[in-house]
Design an enzyme around this catalytic site. Sequence first.
Site, short mmCIF file in Angstrom:
data_model
loop_
_atom_site.label_atom_id
_atom_site.label_comp_id
_atom_site.label_asym_id
_atom_site.label_seq_id
_atom_site.Cartn_x
_atom_site.Cartn_y
_atom_site.Cartn_z
N ASN A 101 0.82 -1.21 0.00
CA ASN A 101 0.00 0.00 0.00
C ASN A 101 0.86 1.26 0.00
O ASN A 101 0.45 2.28 -0.55
CB ASN A 101 -0.96 -0.01 1.18
CG ASN A 101 -2.09 -1.00 0.95
OD1 ASN A 101 -2.40 -1.32 -0.19
ND2 ASN A 101 -2.69 -1.48 2.01
N ASP B 51 -12.19 4.15 16.00
CA ASP B 51 -11.76 3.61 17.30
C ASP B 51 -12.37 4.43 18.43
O ASP B 51 -12.81 3.89 19.44
CB ASP B 51 -10.23 3.66 17.39
CG ASP B 51 -9.58 3.03 16.18
OD1 ASP B 51 -9.77 1.83 15.98
OD2 ASP B 51 -8.92 3.75 15.40
N HIS C 7 -3.58 3.53 14.41
CA HIS C 7 -4.86 2.84 14.20
C HIS C 7 -4.51 1.36 13.98
O HIS C 7 -4.43 0.87 12.85
CB HIS C 7 -5.58 3.42 12.98
CG HIS C 7 -6.79 2.62 12.58
ND1 HIS C 7 -7.87 2.44 13.39
CD2 HIS C 7 -7.07 1.93 11.44
CE1 HIS C 7 -8.77 1.69 12.78
NE2 HIS C 7 -8.30 1.36 11.60
C1 LMR Z 1 -11.12 -1.32 11.23
O1 LMR Z 1 -10.57 -0.79 12.21
O2 LMR Z 1 -12.18 -1.94 11.33
C2 LMR Z 1 -10.51 -1.16 9.89
O3 LMR Z 1 -9.41 -0.31 9.92
C3 LMR Z 1 -10.19 -2.45 9.27
C4 LMR Z 1 -9.02 -3.16 9.90
O4 LMR Z 1 -8.12 -3.57 9.17
O5 LMR Z 1 -9.02 -3.32 11.11
#
Ligand code: LMR
Length: 329
Positions: free
Chosen positions: A105, A159, A187
């Site tokens: 990516n 989140d 994240h």
């Molecule tokens: C999520 O948090 O649901 C998304 O970013 C998908 C993932 O890969 O966790």
Amino acid sequence: MKPLKRIVITGGAGHVAYSLLFKLAQGDLFGPDQPIALHIVDLPEMQKGLEGVAMELEDCAFPLLKEIKIGSDAASLFSGVHFALLLGAKPRTAGMERKDLLLDNGKIFFTQGQILNQLASRDVRVLVVGNPCNTNSLILLHNAPTLSPKQFYALTRLDQNRAVYQLATRAHANVRDVTNLTIWGNHSSTQVVDFVNAKIHGRRAADVINDRKWLEGDFFSQVQKRGSDIIKLRGKSSAASAANAIFDAMRSILEPTKQGHWFSMGVYSAGNPYGVDEDLVFSFPCRMNDKGDVEVVPNLIMDPFLKEKIAVTQKELIEERTLIADLLK
Ligand code: LMR
């Protein structure tokens, strides 16, 4: 009517985009007097899907949707855009960590950074959703030196929303009563879910809930793992909740932040007041200042638990940066 706003959405044939595009075209984000143009991008093999989405958008006869452009050529579709919602990235499947996606990516974001640098409107704001979104955003801003790093963000609002729901449920409160919830860092499964500074009915969440074991244990890990848990159950990653979080995040950067409040967003860490490494895209407590810039809110309480967890997520982001060092300018 205001001048047209151009919005590019990558990953346009994907399931997050499908939950996003119609609300966007309806005026849910920019309001009832803001005409928009949608530039929808996806890979060459996804063009039939994009044609279908464009036909459905036409069939909604949205008064504010003045133009729809579709295609796979980022160079023409990023031209003149005011907002870039970058959803397009190889998705994570069961058992994969987000950093497994990094190199594949990363190359996409390397190219897109250069295109944004040359062709986007000078006031463009870029929200990265495709994972690993923090480091993808870092690659973009390094490759777009004519734009300010303040124009780039990574989505951690999903989140935040996940954590707010869990706290509200535990406290038998309304989600509206849970405020000041920060997600720190990446994240990813190392994200730090800050129950120390969060509030419920204006009181410290930890005092209201009064169960530090649950807060540090099940609550914390449940939010960290929520993305993977959804992938395991659905066989694909979150879509409608991700689109909803994109709307929330975008509203936060379009409207002034209420006094005493903040929201979570991945932003460039240069000059941050918490001593986090200066060259990362890191999720912080953020607010919109009077100049229309997102700034990091200082002076949150840092207890030993938070400090230790923040060091872990920072370490992961530094490792990610090392892996893609060749893509940074
Ligand atoms: C999520 O948090 O649901 C998304 O970013 C998908 C993932 O890969 O966790």
